[in-house]
Design a protein around this motif. Structure first.
Motif, mmCIF file in Angstrom:
data_model
loop_
_atom_site.group_PDB
_atom_site.id
_atom_site.type_symbol
_atom_site.label_atom_id
_atom_site.label_comp_id
_atom_site.label_asym_id
_atom_site.label_seq_id
_atom_site.Cartn_x
_atom_site.Cartn_y
_atom_site.Cartn_z
ATOM 1 N N CYS A 70 0.596 -1.404 0.231
ATOM 2 C CA CYS A 70 -0.268 -0.158 -0.049
ATOM 3 C C CYS A 70 0.470 1.050 0.238
ATOM 4 C CB CYS A 70 -1.002 0.250 1.371
ATOM 5 S SG CYS A 70 -1.808 1.655 1.122
ATOM 6 N N VAL A 71 0.500 2.270 -0.632
ATOM 7 C CA VAL A 71 1.098 3.225 -0.927
ATOM 8 C C VAL A 71 0.680 4.621 -0.604
ATOM 9 C CG1 VAL A 71 1.803 5.121 -2.710
ATOM 10 C CG2 VAL A 71 2.334 3.001 -2.967
ATOM 11 N N VAL A 72 0.583 5.157 0.330
ATOM 12 C CA VAL A 72 -0.162 6.220 0.998
ATOM 13 C C VAL A 72 0.415 7.032 1.080
ATOM 14 C CG1 VAL A 72 -1.582 4.635 2.095
ATOM 15 C CG2 VAL A 72 0.569 6.079 3.229
ATOM 16 N N MET A 73 -0.362 8.382 0.185
ATOM 17 C CA MET A 73 0.679 9.817 0.494
ATOM 18 C C MET A 73 -0.054 10.523 1.144
ATOM 19 S SD MET A 73 2.230 9.156 -2.661
ATOM 20 C CE MET A 73 2.647 10.461 -3.780
ATOM 21 N N ASN A 94 4.221 8.721 2.237
ATOM 22 C CA ASN A 94 4.913 10.396 1.831
ATOM 23 C C ASN A 94 4.982 10.742 3.712
ATOM 24 O OD1 ASN A 94 5.050 12.077 0.733
ATOM 25 N ND2 ASN A 94 3.529 12.912 0.287
ATOM 26 N N SER A 95 6.067 10.747 3.946
ATOM 27 C CA SER A 95 6.009 11.309 4.669
ATOM 28 C C SER A 95 6.256 12.778 5.149
ATOM 29 C CB SER A 95 7.629 10.844 5.795
ATOM 30 O OG SER A 95 8.883 11.078 5.085
ATOM 31 N N SER A 96 6.534 13.253 3.871
ATOM 32 C CA SER A 96 6.414 14.781 3.806
ATOM 33 C C SER A 96 5.031 15.498 4.204
ATOM 34 C CB SER A 96 6.729 15.228 2.271
ATOM 35 O OG SER A 96 7.990 15.352 1.838
ATOM 36 N N LEU A 97 3.826 14.416 4.403
ATOM 37 C CA LEU A 97 2.579 15.224 4.582
ATOM 38 C C LEU A 97 1.643 14.697 5.238
ATOM 39 C CD1 LEU A 97 0.736 15.352 0.678
ATOM 40 C CD2 LEU A 97 2.018 17.246 2.492
ATOM 41 N N VAL A 98 2.234 13.056 5.847
ATOM 42 C CA VAL A 98 2.021 12.106 6.800
ATOM 43 C C VAL A 98 2.978 12.366 8.195
ATOM 44 C CG1 VAL A 98 1.262 9.189 8.151
ATOM 45 C CG2 VAL A 98 0.745 10.825 5.195
#
Length: 185
Positions: A70-73, A94-98
């Motif tokens: 699973c890829v979560v953005m 995506n640790s930039s937004l999570v």
């Protein structure tokens, strides 16, 4: 080989495009492939996700309740999909937004600062290819060269977009291979 992948985020992050590139790469390699998009009526800014299944065998269903990967953005996608990843699976975040750190002994979690890496590439819109590059570095669902070829097929005639996406794909791969070191150029 049989891999079920869910990619989720909000409209405008290239969720469906990431899935399309992955599916095209699978077809290039001769696999059976499904690509099933799902998005809210508002598109840009609304929810979006897609399921990609790549298999050596005929595929019976186009969606999955328990993906291998699973890829979560974004944060809402993490809340919705993270717990559904199959035991032994992979969750790319995506640790930039999570900002929430997801912990699980059942799945491997890989955080990639996709927005920051895309900005370093010079195009904030290529976060999806940063994530795909990272995914392929961690799990070789398809060969990296097949993903590059898929981008070339899909973006034929759009050379400016093609180059930015190819660079982002490589940056995501290199970020994972080099254990989090960031180098662009």
């Amino acid at each position: 080989m049989h891999a079920e992948v869910v990619i989720a985020g909000f409209g405008g992050q290239g969720i469906l495009f990431l899935g399309r590139v992955l599916a095209e790469a699978g077809m290039i390699e001769g696999y059976e492939v499904t690509w099933f998009p799902s998005y809210g009526p508002e598109m840009r800014g609304g929810t979006a996700n897609c399921t990609v299944i790549i298999s050596e065998e005929e595929i019976g269903a186009t969606v999955t309740a328990h993906p291998d990967i699973c890829v979560v953005m974004n944060e809402p996608s993490l809340r919705r999909f993270a717990s559904s990843v199959r035991k032994g699976g992979l969750l790319l975040v995506n640790s930039s937004l999570v900002s929430t750190s997801y912990q699980s002994s059942a799945v491997e979690v890989l955080e990639i600062p996709a927005n920051e890496l895309a900005k370093m590439v010079g195009n904030p819109r290529v976060i999806n290819m940063v994530m795909l590059g990272g995914l392929l570095a961690k799990r070789e669902l398809v060969k990296f060269a097949s993903a590059e070829k898929a981008l070339q097929n899909i973006l034929q005639g759009k050379e400016d977009l093609l180059e930015a996406n190819l660079v982002a794909l490589r940056v995501g791969r290199d970020f994972v291979i080099k254990g989090g070191e960031i180098h662009v150029g």
